[in-house]
Each structure stands twice: as C-alpha cells, then as structure tokens.
Design a protein around this motif. Structure first.
Motif, PDB file in Angstrom:
ATOM      1  N   VAL A 105       0.875  -1.167   0.000  1.00  0.00           N
ATOM      2  CA  VAL A 105       0.000   0.000   0.000  1.00  0.00           C
ATOM      3  C   VAL A 105       0.915   1.220   0.000  1.00  0.00           C
ATOM      4  O   VAL A 105       1.732   1.393   0.903  1.00  0.00           O
ATOM      5  N   LEU A 106       0.789   2.057  -1.022  1.00  0.00           N
ATOM      6  CA  LEU A 106       1.686   3.196  -1.194  1.00  0.00           C
ATOM      7  C   LEU A 106       0.932   4.515  -1.056  1.00  0.00           C
ATOM      8  O   LEU A 106       0.145   4.891  -1.928  1.00  0.00           O
ATOM      9  N   GLY A 107       1.174   5.224   0.052  1.00  0.00           N
ATOM     10  CA  GLY A 107       0.618   6.551   0.240  1.00  0.00           C
ATOM     11  C   GLY A 107       1.612   7.605  -0.214  1.00  0.00           C
ATOM     12  O   GLY A 107       2.750   7.299  -0.562  1.00  0.00           O
ATOM     13  N   HIS A 108       1.203   8.873  -0.180  1.00  0.00           N
ATOM     14  CA  HIS A 108       2.110   9.917  -0.669  1.00  0.00           C
ATOM     15  C   HIS A 108       1.779  11.270  -0.058  1.00  0.00           C
ATOM     16  O   HIS A 108       0.682  11.476   0.497  1.00  0.00           O
ATOM     17  N   SER A 109       2.713  12.190  -0.184  1.00  0.00           N
ATOM     18  CA  SER A 109       2.541  13.541   0.326  1.00  0.00           C
ATOM     19  C   SER A 109       1.584  14.345  -0.547  1.00  0.00           C
ATOM     20  O   SER A 109       1.415  14.054  -1.738  1.00  0.00           O
ATOM     21  N   GLY A 110       0.966  15.353   0.049  1.00  0.00           N
ATOM     22  CA  GLY A 110       0.102  16.254  -0.714  1.00  0.00           C
ATOM     23  C   GLY A 110      -1.106  15.584  -1.324  1.00  0.00           C
ATOM     24  O   GLY A 110      -1.555  15.977  -2.409  1.00  0.00           O
ATOM     25  N   CYS A 111      -1.675  14.581  -0.665  1.00  0.00           N
ATOM     26  CA  CYS A 111      -2.807  13.830  -1.228  1.00  0.00           C
ATOM     27  C   CYS A 111      -4.098  14.646  -1.113  1.00  0.00           C
ATOM     28  O   CYS A 111      -4.532  14.993  -0.012  1.00  0.00           O
ATOM     29  N   GLY A 112      -4.721  14.928  -2.235  1.00  0.00           N
ATOM     30  CA  GLY A 112      -5.949  15.707  -2.251  1.00  0.00           C
ATOM     31  C   GLY A 112      -7.116  14.994  -1.585  1.00  0.00           C
ATOM     32  O   GLY A 112      -7.957  15.625  -0.941  1.00  0.00           O
ATOM     33  N   GLY A 113      -7.167  13.676  -1.732  1.00  0.00           N
ATOM     34  CA  GLY A 113      -8.236  12.908  -1.099  1.00  0.00           C
ATOM     35  C   GLY A 113      -8.152  12.985   0.416  1.00  0.00           C
ATOM     36  O   GLY A 113      -9.161  13.144   1.107  1.00  0.00           O
ATOM     37  N   ILE A 114      -6.934  12.885   0.924  1.00  0.00           N
ATOM     38  CA  ILE A 114      -6.722  12.971   2.367  1.00  0.00           C
ATOM     39  C   ILE A 114      -7.106  14.359   2.878  1.00  0.00           C
ATOM     40  O   ILE A 114      -7.753  14.495   3.922  1.00  0.00           O
ATOM     41  N   GLY A 116      -9.240  16.312   1.584  1.00  0.00           N
ATOM     42  CA  GLY A 116     -10.695  16.375   1.549  1.00  0.00           C
ATOM     43  C   GLY A 116     -11.311  15.733   2.778  1.00  0.00           C
ATOM     44  O   GLY A 116     -12.294  16.237   3.330  1.00  0.00           O
ATOM     45  N   CYS A 117     -10.737  14.627   3.208  1.00  0.00           N
ATOM     46  CA  CYS A 117     -11.227  13.941   4.405  1.00  0.00           C
ATOM     47  C   CYS A 117     -11.044  14.833   5.632  1.00  0.00           C
ATOM     48  O   CYS A 117     -11.938  14.949   6.481  1.00  0.00           O
ATOM     49  N   ILE A 118      -9.880  15.464   5.731  1.00  0.00           N
ATOM     50  CA  ILE A 118      -9.611  16.378   6.848  1.00  0.00           C
ATOM     51  C   ILE A 118     -10.604  17.532   6.828  1.00  0.00           C
ATOM     52  O   ILE A 118     -11.167  17.909   7.877  1.00  0.00           O
ATOM     53  N   ASP A 119     -10.826  18.096   5.655  1.00  0.00           N
ATOM     54  CA  ASP A 119     -11.772  19.209   5.534  1.00  0.00           C
ATOM     55  C   ASP A 119     -13.178  18.779   5.944  1.00  0.00           C
ATOM     56  O   ASP A 119     -13.912  19.539   6.596  1.00  0.00           O
ATOM     57  N   MET A 120     -13.576  17.566   5.563  1.00  0.00           N
ATOM     58  CA  MET A 120     -14.877  17.047   5.976  1.00  0.00           C
ATOM     59  C   MET A 120     -14.968  16.967   7.494  1.00  0.00           C
ATOM     60  O   MET A 120     -15.957  17.383   8.099  1.00  0.00           O
ATOM     61  N   CYS A 121     -13.934  16.416   8.100  1.00  0.00           N
ATOM     62  CA  CYS A 121     -13.926  16.222   9.550  1.00  0.00           C
ATOM     63  C   CYS A 121     -13.954  17.554  10.295  1.00  0.00           C
ATOM     64  O   CYS A 121     -14.436  17.631  11.425  1.00  0.00           O
ATOM     65  N   LYS A 122     -13.435  18.596   9.676  1.00  0.00           N
ATOM     66  CA  LYS A 122     -13.426  19.924  10.290  1.00  0.00           C
ATOM     67  C   LYS A 122     -14.672  20.733   9.934  1.00  0.00           C
ATOM     68  O   LYS A 122     -14.823  21.879  10.368  1.00  0.00           O
ATOM     69  N   GLY A 123     -15.558  20.150   9.120  1.00  0.00           N
ATOM     70  CA  GLY A 123     -16.775  20.842   8.733  1.00  0.00           C
ATOM     71  C   GLY A 123     -16.578  21.878   7.647  1.00  0.00           C
ATOM     72  O   GLY A 123     -17.406  22.779   7.477  1.00  0.00           O
ATOM     73  N   LYS A 131     -24.586  12.991   0.445  1.00  0.00           N
ATOM     74  CA  LYS A 131     -24.586  11.531   0.276  1.00  0.00           C
ATOM     75  C   LYS A 131     -24.376  11.115  -1.174  1.00  0.00           C
ATOM     76  O   LYS A 131     -24.060   9.953  -1.459  1.00  0.00           O
ATOM     77  N   GLY A 132     -24.530  12.079  -2.090  1.00  0.00           N
ATOM     78  CA  GLY A 132     -24.301  11.786  -3.495  1.00  0.00           C
ATOM     79  C   GLY A 132     -22.856  11.950  -3.935  1.00  0.00           C
ATOM     80  O   GLY A 132     -22.524  11.708  -5.098  1.00  0.00           O
ATOM     81  N   SER A 133     -21.965  12.331  -3.010  1.00  0.00           N
ATOM     82  CA  SER A 133     -20.549  12.503  -3.345  1.00  0.00           C
ATOM     83  C   SER A 133     -19.822  11.169  -3.262  1.00  0.00           C
ATOM     84  O   SER A 133     -19.667  10.602  -2.177  1.00  0.00           O
ATOM     85  N   PHE A 134     -19.354  10.679  -4.376  1.00  0.00           N
ATOM     86  CA  PHE A 134     -18.605   9.426  -4.382  1.00  0.00           C
ATOM     87  C   PHE A 134     -17.295   9.568  -3.604  1.00  0.00           C
ATOM     88  O   PHE A 134     -16.894   8.661  -2.881  1.00  0.00           O
ATOM     89  N   VAL A 135     -16.628  10.714  -3.772  1.00  0.00           N
ATOM     90  CA  VAL A 135     -15.370  10.939  -3.052  1.00  0.00           C
ATOM     91  C   VAL A 135     -15.615  10.987  -1.552  1.00  0.00           C
ATOM     92  O   VAL A 135     -14.895  10.351  -0.764  1.00  0.00           O
ATOM     93  N   GLY A 136     -16.640  11.722  -1.138  1.00  0.00           N
ATOM     94  CA  GLY A 136     -16.927  11.836   0.282  1.00  0.00           C
ATOM     95  C   GLY A 136     -17.240  10.505   0.929  1.00  0.00           C
ATOM     96  O   GLY A 136     -16.729  10.180   2.012  1.00  0.00           O
ATOM     97  N   ARG A 137     -18.055   9.692   0.254  1.00  0.00           N
ATOM     98  CA  ARG A 137     -18.422   8.391   0.845  1.00  0.00           C
ATOM     99  C   ARG A 137     -17.222   7.438   0.848  1.00  0.00           C
ATOM    100  O   ARG A 137     -17.090   6.592   1.715  1.00  0.00           O
ATOM    101  N   TRP A 138     -16.357   7.575  -0.152  1.00  0.00           N
ATOM    102  CA  TRP A 138     -15.143   6.755  -0.178  1.00  0.00           C
ATOM    103  C   TRP A 138     -14.225   7.134   0.981  1.00  0.00           C
ATOM    104  O   TRP A 138     -13.659   6.282   1.657  1.00  0.00           O
ATOM    105  N   MET A 139     -14.118   8.437   1.241  1.00  0.00           N
ATOM    106  CA  MET A 139     -13.245   8.894   2.315  1.00  0.00           C
ATOM    107  C   MET A 139     -13.815   8.599   3.697  1.00  0.00           C
ATOM    108  O   MET A 139     -13.094   8.692   4.697  1.00  0.00           O
TER     109      MET A 139
END
Length: 216
Positions: A105-114, A116-123, A131-139
């Motif tokens: 499993v290879l992660g990386h710096s500057g990940c936009g998905g990550i 996005g997850c942080i931004d979601m968690c911070k509101g 609920k229609g966001s595929f990215v949001g539900r994946w994260m």
C-alpha cells in the motif's frame, strides 16, 4: 457514444514515438508478455494522483507489478454484500488468481483525497458531506482516523500524519479478508505499508513494532 472523440494529437504522436522506439527495441519481450500471460511479483495499491509513478519509483518492468489505483490508496474492509467493489475485486484477483507474494500500500505527500477527508472532519467541505458525493463516501473509510491527528496544530504535519493513517487503515482492512489473513499467517503473502514524499523523492516503510514509518 457519438460524443466520444479521437485522441488528442500530442498523445497520438507520443504513441507513435513509443511504438518506433520503446516497443521496437523490446518487441520480443512484449510478445513474450502477451503469449505467456502475467506473473507479477507484487500488487501495489496506490493513489490515482498523477504525480505518483509506481513504475519509476521501483524501477519496475512491464509485467512485474499488478497495480490498482484509487483515491487516497484506500482499501475498504471485507464486505461481501453483492455491491460493486472495484478495489476488493482487484485484491482478490491479485491474491487468489495471480498469487502475488507481496502486497504494498503506497501513500504519498500532498494527497488531495486525504485533505478532503480532513476538511470534511473539520466541517469545511459540505459538498463532500452530500450523500451523493462518491469521493466523500469513499473517504468515510478513513474518517474515524481523524481523531488520532485532530490535535496536531500544523496543517502540513496533520495532513502527512493522516496520509500515513490511510496506509495503516488499508493494511488493517486487508487483514479482514479471510484469504489474505490465511496467506499472511501461512507465510505465503507479505503486506507492506509505504509513504512517498513526492518533492523529496523519499520513501518510508511502516513498522508495526514501532507503530511508525521509517526511511527505507
């Protein structure tokens, strides 16, 4: 399908350049790959990010890696519910059919998905909460991990730690697949967690003993 168009000219030119050089110089190798089928040594689960070049990082040849890419290199937990599971299907094929001996499993710096997850968690990302966001539900796979990085004040360091948590989450979720657990316990399959700093070109390896990432 009338909206489908031919390739852009620059891609056509690049293809013909490769066919005249890279392919022509290694024609026998490509024909052997085609006739003998694939026998990859390892599977790599990486992010879709265009800056992460798995082949270049490891100097791999065609046929050496079975590569699956998705947003934030996440693996969901084992859930045979009959729904579509692209990542789980790729893992099943690599382990059960191709019988790879290493799964990275290879992660990386500057990940936009990550981020996005942080931004979601911070509101701060209501569009991902929909609920229609595929990215949001994946994260949502990673969302519970935010508690472990919530108190990190520096935004860049918080993101890096969350990127590494994504790798650890995927490793843990891989072990919920019965046939992966069986092969790991039998010594037939080894899991690896990696994080790549794109700008520095560095690579870190996860150590379950220390619970931390260390330079390779």
């Amino acid at each position: 399908m009338h909206r489908v168009r031919p390739l852009p000219n620059y891609l056509v030119q690049r293809y013909h350049g490769w066919k005249a050089t890279g392919y022509a110089d290694n024609k026998a190798w490509y024909r052997r790959l085609a006739s003998d089928g694939q026998h990859p040594r390892a599977m790599v689960i990486a992010c879709c990010d265009s800056r992460v070049n798995v082949i270049s990082i490891f100097g791999a040849d065609q046929g050496e890696f079975f590569i699956h890419r998705n947003i934030a290199n996440l693996v969901p937990p084992f859930q045979p519910d009959g729904d579509h599971h692209g990542t789980s299907a790729a893992v099943e094929y690599a382990v059960q059919v191709l019988k790879v001996s290493n799964l990275m499993v290879l992660g990386h710096s500057g990940c936009g998905g990550i981020q996005g997850c942080i931004d979601m968690c911070k509101g701060h990302a209501p569009e991902l909460e929909d609920k229609g966001s595929f990215v949001g539900r994946w994260m949502d796979i990673l969302r519970p991990r935010f508690e472990s990085v919530r108190d990190i004040a520096d935004d860049k360091e918080q993101a890096r730690e969350m990127e590494k948590q994504a790798v650890v989450t995927s490793l843990q979720n891989l072990m919920t697949f019965p046939w992966i657990e069986e092969k790991v316990n039998a010594g037939e399959l080894t899991l690896h967690g990696l994080w790549n700093d794109i700008g520095e070109g560095s690579l870190e390896n996860y150590s379950p003993e220390s619970g931390a990432f260390h330079p390779v």
